[in-house]
Design a protein around this motif. Structure first.
Motif, PDB file in Angstrom:
ATOM      1  N   GLY A 159     -14.454   6.896  -0.314  1.00 52.13           N
ATOM      2  CA  GLY A 159     -13.064   6.892   0.124  1.00 52.13           C
ATOM      3  C   GLY A 159     -12.279   8.015  -0.509  1.00 52.13           C
ATOM      4  O   GLY A 159     -12.842   9.030  -0.950  1.00 52.13           O
ATOM      5  N   LYS A 160     -10.983   7.826  -0.584  1.00 56.00           N
ATOM      6  CA  LYS A 160     -10.100   8.845  -1.146  1.00 56.00           C
ATOM      7  C   LYS A 160      -8.970   8.161  -1.894  1.00 56.00           C
ATOM      8  O   LYS A 160      -8.467   7.114  -1.466  1.00 56.00           O
ATOM      9  N   TYR A 208      -5.233   8.255  -2.792  1.00 58.31           N
ATOM     10  CA  TYR A 208      -3.989   8.802  -2.254  1.00 58.31           C
ATOM     11  C   TYR A 208      -2.816   8.446  -3.163  1.00 58.31           C
ATOM     12  O   TYR A 208      -2.853   7.425  -3.867  1.00 58.31           O
ATOM     13  N   ASP A 246     -13.072   5.499   3.361  1.00 59.76           N
ATOM     14  CA  ASP A 246     -13.126   6.421   4.499  1.00 59.76           C
ATOM     15  C   ASP A 246     -13.218   5.686   5.826  1.00 59.76           C
ATOM     16  O   ASP A 246     -12.762   6.195   6.859  1.00 59.76           O
ATOM     17  N   GLN A 264      -5.952   5.608   6.251  1.00 60.81           N
ATOM     18  CA  GLN A 264      -5.881   6.946   5.669  1.00 60.81           C
ATOM     19  C   GLN A 264      -4.911   7.822   6.457  1.00 60.81           C
ATOM     20  O   GLN A 264      -4.122   8.579   5.864  1.00 60.81           O
ATOM     21  N   GLN A 321      -1.393   7.000   5.562  1.00 61.51           N
ATOM     22  CA  GLN A 321      -1.011   7.506   4.247  1.00 61.51           C
ATOM     23  C   GLN A 321      -0.812   9.013   4.269  1.00 61.51           C
ATOM     24  O   GLN A 321       0.055   9.544   3.555  1.00 61.51           O
ATOM     25  N   GLU A 322      -1.600   9.721   5.078  1.00 62.90           N
ATOM     26  CA  GLU A 322      -1.407  11.167   5.239  1.00 62.90           C
ATOM     27  C   GLU A 322      -0.018  11.447   5.823  1.00 62.90           C
ATOM     28  O   GLU A 322       0.689  12.369   5.381  1.00 62.90           O
TER      29      GLU A 322
END
Length: 340
Positions: free
Chosen positions: A261-262, A264, A275, A281, A284-285
């Protein structure tokens, strides 16, 4: 984080005896039957867990009943127990708030708040052991000292109270068979098994001791505790470690997985989003882009990461009754040393 990884992966008591371990020449009557020279029942496993915790406080790893060859990790790092941090830092460790015991596989999972240094330095310890011939052959330790360790909510102070329903389920419950619990383990990180899970209305959802709320990154969301879920879009792992612990008495299942995943920014905090949570995601971006235009708060740079997960589920009366997600983060592209 408060809710996102929870949604991601979901979208994804016992008193400890202070007595010594039974000797190899004794036959001891345990709570689940007769314990022989080589078998280790619930009382025997409980005593071994107790010895582990006492040895940490005493800083005396040599008191552990280790097998001649054992496997051990501390926060994902393989090491000899004599080199591990916990035997140098733990100053207080009581009885586990949650203790699940698998007498068939000779394994156990336990979770509790521990103290390192002064009384205010509390952390959450999650651990798994495997025992063969009354000796520890596997010891998997995760110590979460802050939300930065896992990108989740964290509350050592609330952990004991939140686990009370787990260790004291209704006496009139209908227990699940081992076959059903194994099917639940297989389905936890595999959406293709066809095992359908009904979630109880009162199902309790925990992250590192915390009954999860998700107010959102701008703190304008809900402060009501999130409930469990078992949706078809939950993260998958083809190498998930199944049936790590199956406690047929309490209906508890522990399954291990690795989830990429990432991390944030989440307000001024940070959160881990798998991911496979593509929509989360993307949302959140979008939030991040807006905050960068505003330029009002410092924001951490989003970075790829890997979450090693021990998912703990409780199942009886034909329904999922409780769910706890325990994660430790490492770098991108990592795997688990426990997967061979």
């Amino acid at each position: 984080m408060k809710g996102l990884f929870t949604t991601a992966v979901s979208v994804l008591g016992l008193a400890l005896s202070s007595s010594a371990l039974p000797t190899a020449t004794n036959t001891t009557t345990c709570g689940t039957g007769t314990e022989t020279e080589t078998t280790c029942g619930r009382e025997c496993m409980t005593r071994i867990v107790n010895v582990i915790l006492k040895s940490m406080v005493a800083g005396n790893w040599e008191s552990l009943p280790l097998a001649k060859v054992y496997t051990a990790t501390e926060n994902l790092h393989p090491a000899a127990i004599s080199m591990m941090t916990l035997w140098r830092t733990v100053t207080k460790a009581g009885t586990p708030s949650l203790l699940a015991i698998d007498t068939t596989a000779g394994s156990a999972y336990f979770s509790l708040a521990i103290t390192e240094g002064n009384e205010n330095a509390q952390a959450v310890l999650n651990a798994r052991i495997k025992v063969v011939n009354k000796e520890i052959t596997e010891l998997e330790l995760f110590i979460n000292r802050s939300r930065g360790d896992h990108g989740f909510s964290l509350s050592p102070e609330d952990l004991a109270d939140n686990y009370k329903p787990w260790i004291s389920p209704p006496t009139n419950r209908t227990k699940a068979s081992r076959e059903i619990l194994e099917a639940l383990s297989a389905a936890t990180f595999d959406t293709s098994t066809g095992f359908n899970v009904t979630v109880a209305d009162s199902c309790q959802f925990l992250e590192e001791g915390w009954a999860v709320v998700d107010p959102g990154p701008d703190e304008d969301g809900s402060y009501e505790p999130l409930t469990c879920s078992f949706p078809s879009s939950r993260p998958t792992d083809s190498n998930a470690r199944l049936n790590l612990v199956i406690d047929e008495e309490l209906g508890i299942v522990v399954t291990g997985a690795v989830v990429p995943g990432k991390v944030y920014p989440y307000g001024e905090l940070s959160a881990f989003i798998p991911d496979q949570m593509v929509e989360a995601q993307a949302a959140q971006e979008e939030w991040l882009e807006g905050k960068l235009v505003e330029g009002t708060i410092p924001l951490v740079e989003p970075l790829a990461s890997t979450g090693e997960v021990l998912e703990v589920l409780q199942y009886y009366d034909g329904k999922l009754q409780a769910e706890a997600i325990n994660v430790y983060l490492s770098g991108p592209g990592m795997s688990s040393v426990w997967v061979h």
